[in-house]
Design a protein around this motif. Structure first.
Motif, short mmCIF file in Angstrom:
data_model
loop_
_atom_site.label_atom_id
_atom_site.label_comp_id
_atom_site.label_asym_id
_atom_site.label_seq_id
_atom_site.Cartn_x
_atom_site.Cartn_y
_atom_site.Cartn_z
N ALA A 176 61.39 49.03 64.95
CA ALA A 176 62.77 49.08 65.46
C ALA A 176 62.88 50.10 66.59
CB ALA A 176 63.73 49.43 64.33
N ALA A 177 62.23 51.25 66.43
CA ALA A 177 62.29 52.28 67.47
C ALA A 177 61.62 51.80 68.75
CB ALA A 177 61.62 53.56 66.96
N ALA A 198 65.83 59.77 75.52
CA ALA A 198 65.49 59.58 74.11
C ALA A 198 66.73 59.68 73.23
CB ALA A 198 64.44 60.61 73.70
N GLN A 199 67.66 60.56 73.62
CA GLN A 199 68.89 60.70 72.83
C GLN A 199 69.71 59.41 72.85
OE1 GLN A 199 69.85 63.68 71.00
NE2 GLN A 199 70.95 61.97 70.09
N GLU A 205 71.63 54.82 69.62
CA GLU A 205 71.71 53.38 69.35
C GLU A 205 71.17 53.04 67.96
OE1 GLU A 205 73.11 51.06 71.06
OE2 GLU A 205 72.36 49.29 69.98
N LEU A 206 70.12 53.74 67.55
CA LEU A 206 69.50 53.51 66.25
C LEU A 206 70.22 54.23 65.12
CD1 LEU A 206 65.75 53.85 67.33
CD2 LEU A 206 66.87 51.73 66.60
N GLY A 207 71.09 55.17 65.48
CA GLY A 207 71.79 55.94 64.46
C GLY A 207 70.95 56.98 63.78
N ILE A 208 69.96 57.54 64.51
CA ILE A 208 69.09 58.58 63.96
C ILE A 208 69.05 59.76 64.93
CG2 ILE A 208 67.66 56.95 62.66
CD1 ILE A 208 65.62 57.04 64.91
N ALA A 246 63.76 62.31 65.18
CA ALA A 246 63.28 61.21 64.34
C ALA A 246 62.84 60.02 65.19
CB ALA A 246 64.37 60.77 63.36
N PHE A 247 63.61 59.72 66.25
CA PHE A 247 63.23 58.62 67.14
C PHE A 247 61.90 58.91 67.81
CE2 PHE A 247 62.98 55.58 70.36
CZ PHE A 247 62.83 56.22 71.58
N LEU A 248 61.73 60.13 68.34
CA LEU A 248 60.49 60.46 69.05
C LEU A 248 59.29 60.43 68.11
CD1 LEU A 248 61.74 63.32 71.40
CD2 LEU A 248 61.11 60.98 72.03
#
Length: 212
Positions: free
Chosen positions: A162-163, A181-182, A187-190, A194-196
């Motif tokens: 998903a990421a 990245a933010q 968009e992912l709600g994290i 955590a996304f990185l």
């Protein structure tokens, strides 16, 4: 409409960039993300290599490298830095090469990615051939079955897939980068961290499978 999307792999020698020089001096293989060319002509580099203290020493001694940061793990070192020396990959991108992976070893680089149509492929070859030695090691049509979910193809977790999908679809890998990245994390709600982390693990799985 162009019907052919081609997967291509090139071997490039003679590109006098810092990573080529470093791997010519130190016998390690460096796996690199696509470099980001800044408006001022400098390049942001992010890459990893097996743990070997000779590599950061060679890079630190290179006048083209600035702001070298090394994260040392037990088996792998991860590097981030600024380079004052653009490499040939930027010319290939300008000619239409969509970079997926890059590996430097023995003073050369193996680059894998996609081009849309044979005319673009010829243009990429001619662009590189004007300045460095380039060999087309393999080329194939992108098959319909290669469009299957990447998580199953590359052993990604659902969160990692998903990421990665969100990053691609939102333009996180565009050059120049159009979002942060933010933005993808929101968009992912994290969280951004955590996304990185998910993106880094996804890239590690994909690049590891490609270069195995």
């Amino acid at each position: 409409m162009i019907a052919e999307c081609l997967v291509a792999e090139f071997r490039i020698d003679g590109d006098d960039c810092p990573l080529a020089r470093a791997t010519d001096a130190v016998p390690v293989a460096v796996d690199a993300n696509a470099p980001q060319l800044r408006a001022d002509g400098n390049v942001l580099l992010h890459f990893s290599a097996p743990a070997d203290d000779r590599l950061p020493e060679a890079l630190d001694d290179d006048d083209a490298i600035r702001y070298l940061h090394v994260t040392r793990g037990d088996d792998t070192y991860t590097f981030r830095c600024l380079s004052k020396h653009p490499c040939v990959v930027h010319e290939l991108v300008d000619a239409g090469f969509l970079v997926e992976s890059m590996r430097y070893d023995e003073g050369g680089a193996t680059m894998r990615g996609a081009v849309v149509g044979y005319d673009v492929l010829r243009g990429v070859m001619e662009t590189a051939g004007g300045t460095v030695g380039i060999q087309l090691q393999r080329v194939s049509l992108l098959r319909a079955d290669e469009e299957s979910p990447i998580g199953r193809a590359w052993d990604l977790t659902p969160a990692q897939e998903a990421a990665l999908r969100a990053a691609v679809e939102m333009g996180y890998f565009d050059l120049p980068r159009s979002i942060t990245a933010q933005d993808v994390a929101d968009e992912l709600g994290i969280s951004k961290s955590a996304f990185l982390e998910r993106l880094r693990r996804a890239q590690q799985s994909v690049f590891g499978a490609l270069l195995a």
